[in-house]
Design an enzyme around this catalytic site. Structure first.
Site, PDB file in Angstrom:
ATOM      1  N   GLU A 155     -11.190   2.525  -3.868  1.00 41.92           N
ATOM      2  CA  GLU A 155     -10.113   2.027  -3.652  1.00 41.92           C
ATOM      3  C   GLU A 155     -10.000   1.042  -2.250  1.00 41.92           C
ATOM      4  O   GLU A 155     -10.026   1.958  -1.315  1.00 41.92           O
ATOM      5  CB  GLU A 155      -9.525   3.187  -3.519  1.00 41.92           C
ATOM      6  CG  GLU A 155      -7.590   2.901  -4.341  1.00 41.92           C
ATOM      7  CD  GLU A 155      -7.127   4.281  -3.514  1.00 41.92           C
ATOM      8  OE1 GLU A 155      -7.303   5.885  -3.218  1.00 41.92           O
ATOM      9  OE2 GLU A 155      -5.940   4.072  -4.317  1.00 41.92           O
ATOM     10  N   ARG A 212     -21.097  14.598  -0.069  1.00 40.69           N
ATOM     11  CA  ARG A 212     -20.504  13.179   0.481  1.00 40.69           C
ATOM     12  C   ARG A 212     -21.395  13.104   1.920  1.00 40.69           C
ATOM     13  O   ARG A 212     -21.591  13.987   2.531  1.00 40.69           O
ATOM     14  CB  ARG A 212     -19.140  13.041   0.588  1.00 40.69           C
ATOM     15  CG  ARG A 212     -19.076  14.485   1.251  1.00 40.69           C
ATOM     16  CD  ARG A 212     -16.969  14.742   0.969  1.00 40.69           C
ATOM     17  NE  ARG A 212     -16.209  13.487   1.543  1.00 40.69           N
ATOM     18  CZ  ARG A 212     -15.561  12.745   0.870  1.00 40.69           C
ATOM     19  NH1 ARG A 212     -15.534  12.990  -0.035  1.00 40.69           N
ATOM     20  NH2 ARG A 212     -15.385  11.653   1.151  1.00 40.69           N
ATOM     21  N   LYS A 227     -10.376   7.574   4.401  1.00 36.69           N
ATOM     22  CA  LYS A 227      -9.905   6.130   4.389  1.00 36.69           C
ATOM     23  C   LYS A 227      -8.128   6.555   5.445  1.00 36.69           C
ATOM     24  O   LYS A 227      -7.410   5.959   6.195  1.00 36.69           O
ATOM     25  CB  LYS A 227      -9.942   5.766   3.590  1.00 36.69           C
ATOM     26  CG  LYS A 227     -11.123   4.659   2.919  1.00 36.69           C
ATOM     27  CD  LYS A 227     -10.923   3.661   2.395  1.00 36.69           C
ATOM     28  CE  LYS A 227     -12.232   3.199   0.967  1.00 36.69           C
ATOM     29  NZ  LYS A 227     -10.772   4.270  -0.439  1.00 36.69           N
TER      30      LYS A 227
HETATM   31  P1  ATP Z   1     -11.556   8.367   1.661  1.00 33.47           P
HETATM   32  O1  ATP Z   1     -11.039   9.633   1.036  1.00 33.47           O
HETATM   33  O2  ATP Z   1     -12.083   7.748   2.795  1.00 33.47           O
HETATM   34  O3  ATP Z   1     -10.969   7.146   0.910  1.00 33.47           O
HETATM   35  P2  ATP Z   1     -12.944   8.064  -1.087  1.00 33.47           P
HETATM   36  O4  ATP Z   1     -13.584   9.214  -1.980  1.00 33.47           O
HETATM   37  O5  ATP Z   1     -11.612   7.971  -1.459  1.00 33.47           O
HETATM   38  O6  ATP Z   1     -12.720   8.718  -0.083  1.00 33.47           O
HETATM   39  P3  ATP Z   1     -13.526   5.827  -2.552  1.00 33.47           P
HETATM   40  O7  ATP Z   1     -13.029   4.384  -2.078  1.00 33.47           O
HETATM   41  O8  ATP Z   1     -12.727   6.557  -3.831  1.00 33.47           O
HETATM   42  O9  ATP Z   1     -13.216   6.295  -1.163  1.00 33.47           O
HETATM   43  O10 ATP Z   1     -14.845   5.841  -2.289  1.00 33.47           O
HETATM   44  C1  ATP Z   1     -15.902   4.770  -3.266  1.00 33.47           C
HETATM   45  C2  ATP Z   1     -16.934   4.885  -3.361  1.00 33.47           C
HETATM   46  O11 ATP Z   1     -17.587   6.128  -1.729  1.00 33.47           O
HETATM   47  C3  ATP Z   1     -16.705   6.541  -4.176  1.00 33.47           C
HETATM   48  O12 ATP Z   1     -17.528   6.331  -5.280  1.00 33.47           O
HETATM   49  C4  ATP Z   1     -17.368   7.474  -3.001  1.00 33.47           C
HETATM   50  O13 ATP Z   1     -17.662   8.250  -4.060  1.00 33.47           O
HETATM   51  C5  ATP Z   1     -17.676   6.853  -1.952  1.00 33.47           C
HETATM   52  N1  ATP Z   1     -17.613   7.599  -0.724  1.00 33.47           N
HETATM   53  C6  ATP Z   1     -16.786   8.349  -0.190  1.00 33.47           C
HETATM   54  N2  ATP Z   1     -16.592   8.706   0.906  1.00 33.47           N
HETATM   55  C7  ATP Z   1     -18.423   9.045   0.679  1.00 33.47           C
HETATM   56  C8  ATP Z   1     -18.503   9.591   2.047  1.00 33.47           C
HETATM   57  N3  ATP Z   1     -18.489  10.458   3.091  1.00 33.47           N
HETATM   58  N4  ATP Z   1     -20.574   9.972   1.545  1.00 33.47           N
HETATM   59  C9  ATP Z   1     -20.167   9.765   0.666  1.00 33.47           C
HETATM   60  N5  ATP Z   1     -19.964   8.477  -0.353  1.00 33.47           N
HETATM   61  C10 ATP Z   1     -19.260   8.859  -0.244  1.00 33.47           C
HETATM   62 MG    MG Z   2      -9.610   7.472  -1.872  1.00 25.01          MG
END
Ligand code: ATP
Ligand code: MG
Length: 550
Positions: free
Chosen positions: A34, A259, A269
């Site tokens: 995102e 994760r 983020k």
């Molecule tokens: P954040 O909370 O940092 O925004 P998110 O999971 O909401 O993380 P996205 O932008 O939706 O972030 O993530 C893109 C991809 O990265 C998704 O497939 C998510 O599962 C993966 N991802 C995010 N954080 C991690 C992590 N700590 N370890 C492994 N994969 C991750």
């Molecule tokens: Mg997110």
């Protein structure tokens, strides 16, 4: 650093089976961030996993921006994410935006309404939450649940046209308010938000929810293996429901893995944005940030980051990785690549009183003893040099083998010097040392008459180049788990130390992002934002040693 193939994992095994059985001829994965912030090291794990799998099996990987929430998303983030993925060494096949599919998603929602599987609900967000039930209690059916198809079609069209205010109505799936899986209790599919979108501008004022949008995005792109983190395991039945009931031609399958969590590291983020907005750090690419851009600016290499996330592997249960493990991979990567030179970060002037005034000699220094191919450089030596303040003690404890009055040490690549006199200012601070050198002890000659126990580094005062050094400690003091206490209370007040010192004159050609090992201090990177033509700024990436064992 050798590029080790990724160790096997359960998702890889599933792919091997799917290709063998003919379920898929070609696999398609995606990395779906995102665009609501900059990528962090956790994302690197997802990037490496998705791209490596596709690479290994001659498949494809899309970069898809999951941009269905206009409130949080910005073009700046889109651009930074593209840059970071490329910098990690990956090139996507398709570049897509979830928002490109809004029309198609809308049509699939209409299909659900026509099938009697979705309805417009007037309950507020709070009311929906309150009537959702609990793990023990079933939820209550919405009073709007039995609206006719015609009424729902009319209201949904009017939602799109902008006839209602934010929050006034939502579109919900009609599934099962007593399902043991809370995600299946008539989840919201669309909400109203009169907010301009970074891609679609004012075209839409209704936006699909993640659980509706994501499976459709995967299916539209022909993704075969949709890999996400464990929190989404309970969402999988809804994912499958959306694919099935929307009658999508392609049937992607969702797989969940653990994760990445790291000690002393905030991995979200949203939270990282709080640090940026509160001015705790100097932007998303502050060298203390666990963002890809912060790690890059600090000096971490893509090779080290990818090797690190490959080594952690793909697990099915969450754990916390020691952040020092990443440092280990950086050292491994730079060990043979980075030139080894001398830098004095807390300078103390030394006059070599028996060295001829005006004389300069150029000494041979090996660029990397572990990699002789890197050759030899010449470094100047003259009557005035700088050494580290730490390498002198007026009144040393036992076993201190560096410089103290009357003691002799080796200057790396140069001569033995002996401390004869300590010069102080009126306040009693040491300002200068007077030493003598022994010409017979020149480095490289086979002088054996006596030995010294300490070797210290130095730079020539006349020709050294002034430089700034930035040393870092973890930004977050305690281990930070997602549910933990407010991480803003755990900020380390001493995460950055700025020092003014000197490097060898040969570094005058160095450019931003050049990396060096400074003898005894560790690995450093030239900061691309703070360095000027007159003065380079060096970020310490990692120190030389650690107690961490892989
Ligand atoms: P954040 O909370 O940092 O925004 P998110 O999971 O909401 O993380 P996205 O932008 O939706 O972030 O993530 C893109 C991809 O990265 C998704 O497939 C998510 O599962 C993966 N991802 C995010 N954080 C991690 C992590 N700590 N370890 C492994 N994969 C991750
Ligand atoms: Mg997110």
């Amino acid at each position: 650093m050798e590029n080790k193939p990724a160790p096997s994992n359960f998702i890889r095994n599933i792919i091997i089976d799917d290709l063998k059985s003919g379920k898929h001829k070609e696999i398609v994965t995606r990395f779906p961030p995102e665009p609501n912030g900059y990528l962090h090291i956790g994302h690197a794990k997802s990037i490496v996993l998705n791209f490596d799998l596709a690479d290994e099996f001659n498949g494809k990987t899309n970069l898809r921006f999951d941009d269905t929430n206009p409130l949080k998303e910005e073009t700046e983030y889109v651009e930074s994410i593209k840059e970071d993925v490329k910098w990690l060494g990956y090139q996507w096949d398709g570049l897509y935006f979830g928002s490109d599919y809004f029309e198609e998603m809308f049509n699939r929602a209409i299909l659900l309404i026509k099938k009697g599987l979705a309805y417009v609900c007037d309950l507020s967000a709070d009311e929906i939450r309150e009537t959702r039930g609990t793990l023990k209690e079933p939820g209550e059916e919405s009073p709007y649940r039995n609206r006719t198809v015609e009424e729902n079609l009319d209201l949904f069209e009017r939602m799109r046209k902008g006839e209602f205010r934010d929050g006034e109505k939502v579109l919900r799936a009609k599934i099962d308010m007593s399902s043991p899986n809370l995600n299946m209790r008539d989840p919201v599919l669309y909400r109203i938000s009169h907010t301009p979108h970074h891609n679609t501008g004012d075209k839409w004022c209704i936006y699909p929810m993640y659980d509706f949008a994501h499976p459709l995005e995967d299916a539209i792109e022909g993704v075969t293996h949709s890999i996400c983190t464990l929190e989404f395991e309970d969402h999988r039945p809804l994912y499958d429901w959306v694919i099935r009931e929307c009658e999508m031609e392609n049937e992607p399958h969702q797989y969940e893995f653990a994760r990445l969590n790291m000690t002393n590291t905030v991995m979200s983020k949203r939270k990282l944005k709080l640090l940026v907005d509160a001015g705790v750090v100097d932007g998303w690419d502050d060298p203390r940030m666990p963002t890809i851009s912060g790690l890059r600016r600090r000096g971490f290499t893509p090779e080290a980051i990818c090797a690190f996330v490959r080594e952690i592997g793909v697990a099915k249960s969450n754990s916390i990785v020691d952040a020092r493990m990443l440092d280990h991979f950086l050292r491994e990567d730079l060990k043979l690549k980075a030139p080894r030179t001398m830098a004095v970060i807390r300078p103390l002037r030394v006059i070599i009183t028996n060295y001829p005034e005006e004389q300069v000699e150029w000494l041979d220094a090996e660029n990397n003893p572990e990699n002789p191919e890197m050759g030899i450089r010449k470094i100047p030596f003259s009557r005035e040099i700088y050494i580290e303040q730490d390498d002198f003690m007026e009144d040393p404890p036992k076993k201190y083998h560096r410089l103290f009055p009357g003691n002799e040490v080796r200057l790396k690549h140069a001569y033995f010097i002996k401390c004869q006199e300590v010069i102080k200012d009126e306040q009693g601070n040491i300002t200068e040392l007077h030493c003598t050198y022994d010409p017979a002890t020149k480095s490289g000659t086979d002088f054996t008459e006596r030995k010294v126990k300490g070797t210290i580094h130095w730079v020539d005062a006349g020709q050294a180049r002034a430089a700034e050094f930035r040393l870092y400690e973890p930004l977050i003091l305690d281990e930070e788990n997602e549910e933990g206490t407010d991480f803003l209370d755990n900020i380390n007040p001493n995460s950055l130390e700025i020092l003014q010192g000197f490097v060898e004159p040969g570094l005058k050609e160095a450019k931003p992002h050049d990396k060096f090992q400074f003898f005894r201090h560790g690995y450093f990177n030239i900061d691309p934002r703070l360095s000027t033509d007159n003065k380079p700024v060096f970020n310490r990436i990692v120190s030389l040693k650690s107690s961490f064992k892989l």
